[in-house]
Design a protein around this motif. Structure first.
Motif, PDB file in Angstrom:
ATOM      1  N   PRO A 294     -16.202  -7.220  -8.001  1.00 11.01           N
ATOM      2  CA  PRO A 294     -15.296  -7.558  -9.348  1.00 11.01           C
ATOM      3  C   PRO A 294     -15.753  -7.662 -10.582  1.00 11.01           C
ATOM      4  CG  PRO A 294     -14.724  -8.555  -7.164  1.00 11.01           C
ATOM      5  CD  PRO A 294     -15.848  -8.030  -6.896  1.00 11.01           C
ATOM      6  N   ALA A 295     -16.720  -8.112 -10.394  1.00 14.93           N
ATOM      7  CA  ALA A 295     -17.599  -8.254 -12.017  1.00 14.93           C
ATOM      8  C   ALA A 295     -18.120  -6.980 -12.575  1.00 14.93           C
ATOM      9  CB  ALA A 295     -18.673  -9.490 -11.853  1.00 14.93           C
ATOM     10  N   VAL A 296     -18.540  -6.381 -11.690  1.00 16.26           N
ATOM     11  CA  VAL A 296     -19.086  -5.073 -12.146  1.00 16.26           C
ATOM     12  C   VAL A 296     -18.007  -4.104 -12.548  1.00 16.26           C
ATOM     13  CG1 VAL A 296     -20.312  -2.805 -11.438  1.00 16.26           C
ATOM     14  CG2 VAL A 296     -21.444  -4.947 -10.698  1.00 16.26           C
ATOM     15  N   ILE A 297     -16.931  -4.193 -11.794  1.00 19.24           N
ATOM     16  CA  ILE A 297     -15.750  -3.322 -12.011  1.00 19.24           C
ATOM     17  C   ILE A 297     -15.173  -3.629 -13.439  1.00 19.24           C
ATOM     18  CG2 ILE A 297     -13.502  -2.745 -11.360  1.00 19.24           C
ATOM     19  CD1 ILE A 297     -14.452  -2.555  -8.705  1.00 19.24           C
ATOM     20  N   ALA A 298     -14.968  -5.039 -13.668  1.00 21.31           N
ATOM     21  CA  ALA A 298     -14.541  -5.598 -14.972  1.00 21.31           C
ATOM     22  C   ALA A 298     -15.361  -5.156 -16.044  1.00 21.31           C
ATOM     23  CB  ALA A 298     -14.450  -7.180 -14.780  1.00 21.31           C
ATOM     24  N   ALA A 299     -16.750  -5.124 -15.885  1.00 20.58           N
ATOM     25  CA  ALA A 299     -17.617  -4.795 -16.942  1.00 20.58           C
ATOM     26  C   ALA A 299     -17.368  -3.267 -17.126  1.00 20.58           C
ATOM     27  CB  ALA A 299     -19.060  -5.190 -16.389  1.00 20.58           C
ATOM     28  N   ILE A 300     -17.104  -2.646 -16.226  1.00 19.71           N
ATOM     29  CA  ILE A 300     -17.108  -0.984 -16.490  1.00 19.71           C
ATOM     30  C   ILE A 300     -15.638  -0.961 -17.205  1.00 19.71           C
ATOM     31  CG2 ILE A 300     -16.630   1.026 -15.323  1.00 19.71           C
ATOM     32  CD1 ILE A 300     -18.920   0.086 -13.311  1.00 19.71           C
ATOM     33  N   SER A 301     -14.636  -1.565 -16.708  1.00 16.13           N
ATOM     34  CA  SER A 301     -13.290  -1.433 -17.478  1.00 16.13           C
ATOM     35  C   SER A 301     -13.571  -1.756 -19.086  1.00 16.13           C
ATOM     36  CB  SER A 301     -12.320  -2.364 -17.004  1.00 16.13           C
ATOM     37  OG  SER A 301     -12.063  -2.102 -15.781  1.00 16.13           O
ATOM     38  N   LYS A 302     -14.331  -2.727 -19.216  1.00 14.63           N
ATOM     39  CA  LYS A 302     -14.552  -3.178 -20.544  1.00 14.63           C
ATOM     40  C   LYS A 302     -15.350  -2.283 -21.431  1.00 14.63           C
ATOM     41  CE  LYS A 302     -15.550  -7.497 -23.196  1.00 14.63           C
ATOM     42  NZ  LYS A 302     -16.858  -8.054 -23.167  1.00 14.63           N
TER      43      LYS A 302
END
Ligand code: CTP
Length: 439
Positions: A294-302
């Motif tokens: 989830p942390a990597v996905i959140a960073a990519i969304s950002k």
């Protein structure tokens, strides 16, 4: 030998009303004393024998004034972008046309948008990304169909290669790194060795990092909207470009299998819900992120400046989805309400991805179980309880968190078929209110 004029047989591939319109616009060019050309993708595609109707026109002279004249004559919609000396027209039948002043471009800083200055067509072609996209076809009467191919575009189309026009091309505009892959994969062309070297060099710097979120997102999603995004994703990985999404993103064998399984998942989904609107490029991005935290996905969304909707969809994927898939494919039978609870927060894109992930595991029994659950869920999705909060209030329940709990249990009972009518719903609720000792 490069053709000087587009062969009539190729031109005839365009709808005749479009050819007629182009001829009329060419005549308008003569009336106003300017040279008018179609440029870029349309010419490239015509030479390849394909038809695209995304018309890009270049005008030697005042492109915006010319666009206004075309808009007046054909009563089109018109949006003018003064800063870029371009205008977009939408004809009453939906046909879209961009009209620009032929220009040279200056990149004050790499990766930022350029400033523009009027220039002759040859210079306008020189500022473009690849030789195959730098061919113009003139529209003025007497010259109609004349090809202006100064940089070997037709030669490279024949040789099936992607070639930049100058060594600074990727530096000027790093989105061209993704565009190169897009055209290479779409047409099954090769990157010309010098161009590949320049691309690899540019990719080894932090040029792409300097691209804004919306521009990077656009390139990624446009690439994933191509017919076979799996090839493009493999190419991104090979060229070490995934690190620009996130340093920890890896294209492992498992991820690859999920990406490759997406078309099968779409086919199944489409056969069950032909009207569903799925964000296809986003599903490919989710497949690529299927092992991400989830942390990597959140960073990519950002990084990609995703909209709230896109970010919500992306966050439904990744490792979180794995846990749901495990429960859905475990031995034993889940009640319909349990399936509903597992899936209810997931967007359709994540449901498609569940199928792709299971297809990639090649376990037939679990795949059929998953499909059965998904089909049941599709039906149960629309179920709602007859009783609402206000009914519970009328039945004497004091406001509080128990409303949600009781209505949730009531919905489960409806889905599982334990209650089937309003009277049964009332009895069900009454019993629970009684148990709370709340009356
Ligand atoms: N162009 C460019 N550099 C870019 C983007 C566009 O030089 N970064 C030029 C190319 O000449 C391209 C034209 O602008 O052909 C139109 O751009 P676009 O519509 O994005 O590309 P198409 O070539 O039409 O690609 P597609 O077929 O994918 O629409």
């Amino acid at each position: 030998m490069a053709q000087q004029t587009l062969r009539p047989a190729l031109l005839e591939r365009l709808p005749s009303r479009v050819v007629g319109l182009l001829r009329e616009i060419g005549a308008l060019g003569d009336e106003r004393g300017c040279h008018v050309y179609v440029v870029g993708g349309v010419v490239r595609d015509l030479l390849l024998g394909h038809v695209t109707l995304d018309l890009d026109l270049a005008v030697e002279g005042d492109g915006i004034a010319f666009a206004r004249a075309v808009a007046d004559r054909y009563r089109t919609g018109l949006a003018v972008f003064e800063r870029f000396a371009t205008a977009r027209l939408v004809f009453p039948d939906g046909l879209k046309m961009d009209i620009a002043t032929t220009r040279r471009e200056f990149y004050a800083e790499p990766a930022l948008l350029p400033t523009v200055q009027p220039a002759a067509i040859e210079e306008d072609l020189y500022r473009r990304d690849f030789t195959i996209n730098a061919i113009a076809m003139q529209l003025n009467p007497g010259q109609f169909g004349r090809l202006l191919d100064v940089y070997g575009g037709q030669r490279d189309l024949r040789a099936r290669r992607i070639c930049v026009l100058h060594a600074g091309s990727f530096q000027d505009d790093p989105t061209r790194i993704f565009r190169a892959i897009r055209f290479e994969q779409r047409f099954k062309f090769r990157l010309e060795p010098g161009t590949l070297r320049l691309l690899t060099q540019a990719a080894s710097t932090n040029l792409i990092q300097q691209l804004s979120g919306p521009r990077l997102q656009n390139e990624i999603l446009v690439l994933f909207a191509e017919r076979d995004p799996a090839r493009a994703i493999a190419r991104l990985a090979k060229l070490k470009l995934l690190r620009f999404l996130h340093g920890r993103l890896r294209y492992t064998m498992d991820v690859k299998r999920v990406v490759l399984a997406v078309p099968k998942a779409f086919a199944w989904w489409g056969s069950r819900s032909p009207d569903a609107v799925i964000d296809r490029p986003l599903v490919y991005l989710m497949a690529l992120l299927s092992e991400s935290s989830p942390a990597v996905i959140a960073a990519i969304s950002k990084r990609l400046a995703c909209s709230r909707e896109q970010a919500t969809k992306l966050s439904a994927g990744g490792k979180r989805l794995d846990r749901i898939l495990k429960k859905l494919t475990a031995k034993g039978t889940l009640r319909p309400s349990q399936v509903y609870r597992l899936l209810v927060d997931l967007p359709d894109e994540a449901l498609v991805l569940l199928v792709a992930t299971q297809v990639s595991c090649q376990q037939a029994a679990q795949l059929s179980q998953l499909k059965r659950y998904l089909m049941a869920y599709e039906k149960n999705r629309a179920i709602a309880t007859v009783l609402k909060g206000r009914d519970l209030q009328a039945m004497g329940l004091k406001p509080g968190p128990q409303y949600g709990a009781i209505l949730g249990k009531l919905l489960d009972a409806r889905i599982d078929g334990a209650v089937a009518s309003e009277a049964e719903e009332r009895a069900f609720v009454q019993k629970r209110i009684g148990a709370l000792g709340d009356c």
